[in-house]
Design an enzyme around this catalytic site. Sequence first.
Site, PDB file in Angstrom:
ATOM      1  N   THR A  70       0.830  -1.196   0.000  1.00  9.09           N
ATOM      2  CA  THR A  70       0.000   0.000   0.000  1.00  9.09           C
ATOM      3  C   THR A  70       0.865   1.247   0.000  1.00  9.09           C
ATOM      4  O   THR A  70       2.085   1.176  -0.204  1.00  9.09           O
ATOM      5  CB  THR A  70      -1.030  -0.062   1.156  1.00  9.09           C
ATOM      6  OG1 THR A  70      -1.940   1.026   1.002  1.00  9.09           O
ATOM      7  CG2 THR A  70      -0.384   0.000   2.531  1.00  9.09           C
ATOM      8  N   LYS A  77       3.318   1.175  -4.037  1.00  8.96           N
ATOM      9  CA  LYS A  77       2.705   0.397  -5.128  1.00  8.96           C
ATOM     10  C   LYS A  77       3.489   0.481  -6.441  1.00  8.96           C
ATOM     11  O   LYS A  77       3.433  -0.432  -7.250  1.00  8.96           O
ATOM     12  CB  LYS A  77       1.263   0.861  -5.350  1.00  8.96           C
ATOM     13  CG  LYS A  77       0.342   0.413  -4.229  1.00  8.96           C
ATOM     14  CD  LYS A  77      -1.093   0.808  -4.472  1.00  8.96           C
ATOM     15  CE  LYS A  77      -1.937   0.355  -3.289  1.00  8.96           C
ATOM     16  NZ  LYS A  77      -3.346   0.620  -3.439  1.00  8.96           N
ATOM     17  N   ASP A 105      -6.520  -3.889  -7.328  1.00  3.62           N
ATOM     18  CA  ASP A 105      -7.332  -2.664  -7.186  1.00  3.62           C
ATOM     19  C   ASP A 105      -8.159  -2.429  -8.452  1.00  3.62           C
ATOM     20  O   ASP A 105      -9.290  -1.955  -8.384  1.00  3.62           O
ATOM     21  CB  ASP A 105      -6.421  -1.438  -6.968  1.00  3.62           C
ATOM     22  CG  ASP A 105      -5.829  -1.375  -5.564  1.00  3.62           C
ATOM     23  OD1 ASP A 105      -6.395  -2.004  -4.642  1.00  3.62           O
ATOM     24  OD2 ASP A 105      -4.804  -0.689  -5.396  1.00  3.62           O
ATOM     25  N   GLY A 114      -1.360   5.559  -7.120  1.00  9.06           N
ATOM     26  CA  GLY A 114      -1.700   4.150  -7.340  1.00  9.06           C
ATOM     27  C   GLY A 114      -3.194   3.942  -7.538  1.00  9.06           C
ATOM     28  O   GLY A 114      -3.622   3.277  -8.490  1.00  9.06           O
ATOM     29  N   ARG A 149      -3.030  17.240  -8.425  1.00  7.77           N
ATOM     30  CA  ARG A 149      -2.392  18.398  -7.784  1.00  7.77           C
ATOM     31  C   ARG A 149      -1.044  18.702  -8.421  1.00  7.77           C
ATOM     32  O   ARG A 149      -0.760  19.815  -8.816  1.00  7.77           O
ATOM     33  CB  ARG A 149      -2.234  18.095  -6.288  1.00  7.77           C
ATOM     34  CG  ARG A 149      -1.538  19.161  -5.504  1.00  7.77           C
ATOM     35  CD  ARG A 149      -1.455  18.772  -4.054  1.00  7.77           C
ATOM     36  NE  ARG A 149      -0.673  17.540  -3.841  1.00  7.77           N
ATOM     37  CZ  ARG A 149      -0.459  16.986  -2.653  1.00  7.77           C
ATOM     38  NH1 ARG A 149      -0.979  17.526  -1.575  1.00  7.77           N
ATOM     39  NH2 ARG A 149       0.266  15.881  -2.541  1.00  7.77           N
ATOM     40  N   THR A 150      -0.208  17.672  -8.556  1.00  6.09           N
ATOM     41  CA  THR A 150       1.091  17.840  -9.218  1.00  6.09           C
ATOM     42  C   THR A 150       0.885  17.586 -10.703  1.00  6.09           C
ATOM     43  O   THR A 150       0.695  16.446 -11.142  1.00  6.09           O
ATOM     44  CB  THR A 150       2.124  16.844  -8.638  1.00  6.09           C
ATOM     45  OG1 THR A 150       2.130  16.986  -7.223  1.00  6.09           O
ATOM     46  CG2 THR A 150       3.514  17.091  -9.189  1.00  6.09           C
ATOM     47  N   TYR A 210     -12.370   4.625   1.917  1.00  8.96           N
ATOM     48  CA  TYR A 210     -13.388   3.755   2.523  1.00  8.96           C
ATOM     49  C   TYR A 210     -13.443   3.883   4.047  1.00  8.96           C
ATOM     50  O   TYR A 210     -14.216   3.182   4.697  1.00  8.96           O
ATOM     51  CB  TYR A 210     -13.149   2.285   2.118  1.00  8.96           C
ATOM     52  CG  TYR A 210     -11.791   1.761   2.510  1.00  8.96           C
ATOM     53  CD1 TYR A 210     -10.735   1.809   1.617  1.00  8.96           C
ATOM     54  CD2 TYR A 210     -11.560   1.230   3.775  1.00  8.96           C
ATOM     55  CE1 TYR A 210      -9.483   1.351   1.966  1.00  8.96           C
ATOM     56  CE2 TYR A 210     -10.318   0.757   4.128  1.00  8.96           C
ATOM     57  CZ  TYR A 210      -9.282   0.834   3.229  1.00  8.96           C
ATOM     58  OH  TYR A 210      -8.037   0.381   3.590  1.00  8.96           O
TER      59      TYR A 210
HETATM   60  N1  LIG Z   1     -10.918   1.407  -1.720  1.00  8.76           N
HETATM   61  C1  LIG Z   1      -9.789   0.749  -1.921  1.00  8.76           C
HETATM   62  O1  LIG Z   1      -9.754  -0.482  -2.057  1.00  8.76           O
HETATM   63  C2  LIG Z   1      -8.502   1.511  -2.045  1.00  8.76           C
HETATM   64  C3  LIG Z   1      -7.412   0.925  -2.703  1.00  8.76           C
HETATM   65  C4  LIG Z   1      -6.246   1.679  -2.838  1.00  8.76           C
HETATM   66  C5  LIG Z   1      -6.166   2.955  -2.288  1.00  8.76           C
HETATM   67  N2  LIG Z   1      -7.232   3.475  -1.649  1.00  8.76           N
HETATM   68  C6  LIG Z   1      -7.180   4.845  -1.081  1.00  8.76           C
HETATM   69  O2  LIG Z   1      -6.848   5.744  -2.124  1.00  8.76           O
HETATM   70  C7  LIG Z   1      -6.194   6.881  -1.586  1.00  8.76           C
HETATM   71  C8  LIG Z   1      -4.975   7.212  -2.449  1.00  8.76           C
HETATM   72  O3  LIG Z   1      -4.079   6.129  -2.398  1.00  8.76           O
HETATM   73  P1  LIG Z   1      -2.882   5.982  -3.455  1.00  8.76           P
HETATM   74  O4  LIG Z   1      -2.308   4.630  -3.263  1.00  8.76           O
HETATM   75  O5  LIG Z   1      -3.313   6.398  -4.802  1.00  8.76           O
HETATM   76  O6  LIG Z   1      -1.852   7.088  -2.895  1.00  8.76           O
HETATM   77  P2  LIG Z   1      -0.671   7.799  -3.694  1.00  8.76           P
HETATM   78  O7  LIG Z   1      -0.099   6.886  -4.712  1.00  8.76           O
HETATM   79  O8  LIG Z   1       0.202   8.381  -2.650  1.00  8.76           O
HETATM   80  O9  LIG Z   1      -1.426   9.001  -4.499  1.00  8.76           O
HETATM   81  C9  LIG Z   1      -2.119   9.996  -3.807  1.00  8.76           C
HETATM   82  C10 LIG Z   1      -2.808  10.897  -4.803  1.00  8.76           C
HETATM   83  O10 LIG Z   1      -3.576  11.863  -4.081  1.00  8.76           O
HETATM   84  C11 LIG Z   1      -3.112  13.170  -4.384  1.00  8.76           C
HETATM   85  N3  LIG Z   1      -3.189  13.972  -3.170  1.00  8.76           N
HETATM   86  C12 LIG Z   1      -2.737  13.631  -1.943  1.00  8.76           C
HETATM   87  N4  LIG Z   1      -3.015  14.605  -1.053  1.00  8.76           N
HETATM   88  C13 LIG Z   1      -3.629  15.588  -1.761  1.00  8.76           C
HETATM   89  C14 LIG Z   1      -4.152  16.865  -1.411  1.00  8.76           C
HETATM   90  N5  LIG Z   1      -4.084  17.331  -0.155  1.00  8.76           N
HETATM   91  N6  LIG Z   1      -4.730  17.621  -2.378  1.00  8.76           N
HETATM   92  C15 LIG Z   1      -4.803  17.160  -3.653  1.00  8.76           C
HETATM   93  N7  LIG Z   1      -4.321  15.958  -4.054  1.00  8.76           N
HETATM   94  C16 LIG Z   1      -3.750  15.186  -3.097  1.00  8.76           C
HETATM   95  C17 LIG Z   1      -1.703  12.993  -4.888  1.00  8.76           C
HETATM   96  O11 LIG Z   1      -1.353  14.088  -5.688  1.00  8.76           O
HETATM   97  P3  LIG Z   1       0.201  14.456  -5.955  1.00  8.76           P
HETATM   98  O12 LIG Z   1       0.628  13.638  -7.151  1.00  8.76           O
HETATM   99  O13 LIG Z   1       0.164  15.910  -6.201  1.00  8.76           O
HETATM  100  O14 LIG Z   1       0.965  14.098  -4.714  1.00  8.76           O
HETATM  101  C18 LIG Z   1      -1.855  11.696  -5.680  1.00  8.76           C
HETATM  102  O15 LIG Z   1      -2.467  11.922  -6.920  1.00  8.76           O
HETATM  103  C19 LIG Z   1      -5.878   6.523  -0.128  1.00  8.76           C
HETATM  104  O16 LIG Z   1      -6.810   7.163   0.692  1.00  8.76           O
HETATM  105  C20 LIG Z   1      -6.071   5.022  -0.072  1.00  8.76           C
HETATM  106  O17 LIG Z   1      -6.485   4.578   1.201  1.00  8.76           O
HETATM  107  C21 LIG Z   1      -8.406   2.787  -1.527  1.00  8.76           C
END
Ligand SMILES: NC(=O)c1ccc[n+]([C@@H]2O[C@H](COP(=O)([O-])OP(=O)(O)OC[C@H]3O[C@@H](n4cnc5c(N)ncnc54)[C@H](OP(=O)(O)O)[C@@H]3O)[C@@H](O)[C@H]2O)c1
Length: 278
Positions: A60, A64, A95, A122, A143-144, A209
């Site tokens: 996670t 990823k 996912d 991810g 955002r980025t 979630y």
């Molecule tokens: N339901 C499920 O089964 C499941 C599965 C996987 C993940 N998730 C959830 O999905 C979320 C993201 O996970 P991830 O693995 O994709 O994380 P990640 O790879 O770290 O990516 C995070 C994303 O969110 C953006 N972001 C973070 N903080 C932000 C803010 N304050 N304002 C605007 N954009 C912001 C980041 O933008 P930048 O590129 O600008 O940093 C990036 O696009 C988490 O909450 C995780 O728990 C859920």
Amino acid sequence: MLLGIVGYPIKHSISPKVHETLMKAYGIEGRYLAFEVKPSDLREAIFGAKALGFTGLNVTIPYKEEVLNFVTPVGDAKFAVNTIDLRDMKGYNTDIYGVEMAFRNAKVDVRDKLALVVGAGGAGKAVAIALLKMGSKVVITNRTQIRGIETAKALREYGNCVFHPMERIKEVNADIIANATPIGMKGNPGMPISEELLREGVVVFDVVYNPVETQLLRRAMENGCKVITGLEMFIYQAKKAFEIWTGIKADVALIRRASLEALEVDQQGPAEIPRGEA
Ligand SMILES: NC(=O)c1ccc[n+]([C@@H]2O[C@H](COP(=O)([O-])OP(=O)(O)OC[C@H]3O[C@@H](n4cnc5c(N)ncnc54)[C@H](OP(=O)(O)O)[C@@H]3O)[C@@H](O)[C@H]2O)c1
């Protein structure tokens, strides 16, 4: 059987509770443990788990993409891996399957619809790939900016995928809006997009979630949108990971119950949140 999850931080993961419930239900002796791994230790953690006889790991935030350096991706996992089979060092992305099932069970026909995906990490990639594979046109915002642009370009092999800057997303007349950022999570309240975008009839999906009913989904329901929760995605990604490690197709109702218990939510879930099938 030894299973686990690596991430940083990891303490809020509900995966140990869910997978240990499944192991118990299907008579598999063993443990599923959560490991907080520092970025400099990721390689040692993965090969160490293999050396210790672990069967598999979930991966996670924030690893990823980085684990692609250590495993052979299977199919769509070439962009991000959330499940590793340590027996053959193959990496999977369950996912994507989770997102696909969440939309299918909600009976949302996404073909030829315009989907706005907020986030290019991810989860954002998984959401965009699933929607593109099901025939949507996808607009990614992030955002980025550079990460969003590169993601949209890379995902073009799946279909019609473009980037649109965050500050101009009001111009996007989306049929589907998906939040793939952590905004709205417990401890990170707020809305990832302006409420103006939540027009009646729009389908709104949130990857978050915990809580199941995020501020985004609550506002979306108030505005007459159809909503799909991140719990649906979570349930099906867990189901597929468990199947990869054990060969068992676990009961969805059992996974849902274990997930809700782990989230300390009432078993029925919030009344107004629609559930997927089974
Ligand atoms: N339901 C499920 O089964 C499941 C599965 C996987 C993940 N998730 C959830 O999905 C979320 C993201 O996970 P991830 O693995 O994709 O994380 P990640 O790879 O770290 O990516 C995070 C994303 O969110 C953006 N972001 C973070 N903080 C932000 C803010 N304050 N304002 C605007 N954009 C912001 C980041 O933008 P930048 O590129 O600008 O940093 C990036 O696009 C988490 O909450 C995780 O728990 C859920």
